[in-house]
Motif scaffolding. Structure first.
Motif, PDB file in Angstrom:
ATOM      1  N   GLN A  93       0.828  -1.351  -0.031  1.00 55.27           N
ATOM      2  CA  GLN A  93      -0.277  -0.182  -0.160  1.00 55.27           C
ATOM      3  C   GLN A  93       0.922   1.248   0.060  1.00 55.27           C
ATOM      4  O   GLN A  93       0.650   2.300  -0.668  1.00 55.27           O
ATOM      5  CB  GLN A  93      -0.804  -0.103   1.228  1.00 55.27           C
ATOM      6  CG  GLN A  93      -1.910   1.352   1.369  1.00 55.27           C
ATOM      7  CD  GLN A  93      -2.786   1.281   2.509  1.00 55.27           C
ATOM      8  OE1 GLN A  93      -2.674  -0.036   3.290  1.00 55.27           O
ATOM      9  NE2 GLN A  93      -3.522   2.348   2.953  1.00 55.27           N
ATOM     10  N   SER A  94       1.950   1.347   0.759  1.00 55.79           N
ATOM     11  CA  SER A  94       2.890   2.365   1.211  1.00 55.79           C
ATOM     12  C   SER A  94       3.720   2.500  -0.170  1.00 55.79           C
ATOM     13  O   SER A  94       4.973   3.256   0.056  1.00 55.79           O
ATOM     14  CB  SER A  94       3.315   2.430   2.098  1.00 55.79           C
ATOM     15  OG  SER A  94       4.086   1.193   2.628  1.00 55.79           O
ATOM     16  N   TYR A  95       3.897   1.533  -1.111  1.00 58.54           N
ATOM     17  CA  TYR A  95       4.864   1.687  -2.196  1.00 58.54           C
ATOM     18  C   TYR A  95       5.952   0.783  -1.903  1.00 58.54           C
ATOM     19  O   TYR A  95       6.875   0.244  -2.704  1.00 58.54           O
ATOM     20  CB  TYR A  95       5.055   2.720  -2.969  1.00 58.54           C
ATOM     21  CG  TYR A  95       3.656   3.744  -3.026  1.00 58.54           C
ATOM     22  CD1 TYR A  95       2.508   3.168  -3.487  1.00 58.54           C
ATOM     23  CD2 TYR A  95       3.570   4.901  -2.905  1.00 58.54           C
ATOM     24  CE1 TYR A  95       1.480   3.879  -3.699  1.00 58.54           C
ATOM     25  CE2 TYR A  95       2.481   5.959  -2.929  1.00 58.54           C
ATOM     26  CZ  TYR A  95       1.335   5.351  -3.466  1.00 58.54           C
ATOM     27  OH  TYR A  95       0.242   5.965  -3.447  1.00 58.54           O
ATOM     28  N   ASN A  96       6.587   1.482  -0.780  1.00 57.60           N
ATOM     29  CA  ASN A  96       8.087   0.852  -0.249  1.00 57.60           C
ATOM     30  C   ASN A  96       8.998   1.093  -1.218  1.00 57.60           C
ATOM     31  O   ASN A  96      10.177   0.011  -1.229  1.00 57.60           O
ATOM     32  CB  ASN A  96       7.920  -0.738   0.448  1.00 57.60           C
ATOM     33  CG  ASN A  96       7.298  -0.821   1.610  1.00 57.60           C
ATOM     34  OD1 ASN A  96       6.681   0.310   2.074  1.00 57.60           O
ATOM     35  ND2 ASN A  96       7.226  -1.993   2.236  1.00 57.60           N
ATOM     36  N   GLY A 147       1.435   9.413  -6.790  1.00 60.56           N
ATOM     37  CA  GLY A 147       1.085   8.431  -5.883  1.00 60.56           C
ATOM     38  C   GLY A 147       0.890   7.244  -7.170  1.00 60.56           C
ATOM     39  O   GLY A 147       1.146   5.960  -6.764  1.00 60.56           O
ATOM     40  N   GLN A 151       3.087   3.672  -7.384  1.00 63.04           N
ATOM     41  CA  GLN A 151       2.430   2.156  -7.410  1.00 63.04           C
ATOM     42  C   GLN A 151       2.971   1.528  -8.598  1.00 63.04           C
ATOM     43  O   GLN A 151       2.992   0.138  -8.504  1.00 63.04           O
ATOM     44  CB  GLN A 151       1.013   2.466  -7.143  1.00 63.04           C
ATOM     45  CG  GLN A 151       0.374   1.291  -6.715  1.00 63.04           C
ATOM     46  CD  GLN A 151       0.852   0.544  -5.476  1.00 63.04           C
ATOM     47  OE1 GLN A 151       2.314   0.189  -5.465  1.00 63.04           O
ATOM     48  NE2 GLN A 151       0.216   0.390  -4.334  1.00 63.04           N
ATOM     49  N   ASN A 174      -4.004   3.748  -1.096  1.00 58.85           N
ATOM     50  CA  ASN A 174      -3.619   5.303  -1.117  1.00 58.85           C
ATOM     51  C   ASN A 174      -4.259   6.029  -2.559  1.00 58.85           C
ATOM     52  O   ASN A 174      -3.579   7.056  -2.531  1.00 58.85           O
ATOM     53  CB  ASN A 174      -2.218   5.619  -0.935  1.00 58.85           C
ATOM     54  CG  ASN A 174      -1.703   4.951   0.722  1.00 58.85           C
ATOM     55  OD1 ASN A 174      -2.723   5.026   1.606  1.00 58.85           O
ATOM     56  ND2 ASN A 174      -0.922   4.718   0.918  1.00 58.85           N
TER      57      ASN A 174
END
Length: 242
Positions: A93-96, A147, A151, A174
């Motif tokens: 979710q937070s891409y990392n 965002g 992703q 997100n």
């Protein structure tokens, strides 16, 4: 299709002081090779714990997880890390993404651990970024991208090298609705094209519609399984009305 993952009577108990929290209460599930499977549930249902167990990120309290004929819960940390590097990709979710690396470098990085040469790493990373529509963003860093673009880099990183299993943990959490649809179509199309097993974890019923099968998890147990598109749509409409 043959089963690539077998989960047998999986239990997970967390100890919090004097309390015991039973996150998983005995889940059994088989997932087929090439299947797009969605684990759907609200916050606290146990869905993320289940994903962590399957991915070997946490050890179960009891039960067995067999992937490609190997019991991963019996592996030590080094063995399970090597197994993931060889067979598994992740979309978070937070891409990392690493902020100091370009899109090309972020996507190429997992291949470093496989001993792949720099020239081949960059070639495959470039091809994957082009496949997700970011051929003009190869040398952009995360802070220079939206965002949705970040992703897509995360997706390219997960699918590079064509891992047999890809986990997507709240991958669109997100993102706005339009970008969510684009990302879900991208993930499922890529998995289908390469006969990869895709396991999505989400609380979003609109995301679940992209799956071949939806496993509804509630209070650490499988509530029901929707096996057909009609059942999936009925389940989604039921959840929305409720």
């Amino acid at each position: 299709m043959s089963d690539i993952i077998e989960i047998k009577e999986l239990k997970k108990i967390y100890k919090m002081g004097n309390e015991r929290v039973e996150a998983l209460k005995g889940i059994s599930l088989n997932i087929k090779k090439g299947e797009c499977c969605c684990i759907l549930g609200t916050s606290g249902s146990g869905k993320s714990t289940l994903l962590n167990m399957i991915a070997g990120l946490e050890k179960p309290t009891k039960g067995q997880i067999i992937i490609k004929g190997q019991s991963i819960e019996k592996m030590n940390e080094k063995q399970v890390t090597k197994f993931r590097q060889k067979h598994v990709g992740f979309v978070f979710q937070s891409y990392n993404l690493l902020p100091n690396l370009t899109a090309l470098e972020n996507v190429a990085m997992p291949m470093i651990f496989g001993g792949i040469s720099k020239r081949k790493r960059e070639k495959e990373a470039k091809q994957m970024l082009q496949a997700v529509g970011l051929g003009d963003r190869l040398h952009h860093k995360p802070s220079q991208m939206s965002g949705g673009q970040q992703q897509r880099v995360s997706i390219a990183r997960a699918f590079v090298g064509t891992p047999e299993i890809v986990f997507a943990d709240e991958a669109t959490g997100n993102l706005d609705t339009k970008t969510t649809m684009e990302v879900m179509e991208l993930i499922t199309n890529m998995a289908n094209e390469n006969n990869q097993t895709l396991i999505m974890v989400t609380h979003d019923t609109e995301t679940a519609v992209y799956a071949d099968r939806v496993i509804h998890v509630r209070d650490g147990l499988i509530e029901r399984i929707d096996e057909t598109k009609d059942d999936i749509l009925k389940g989604i409409n039921y959840k929305q009305e409720a």
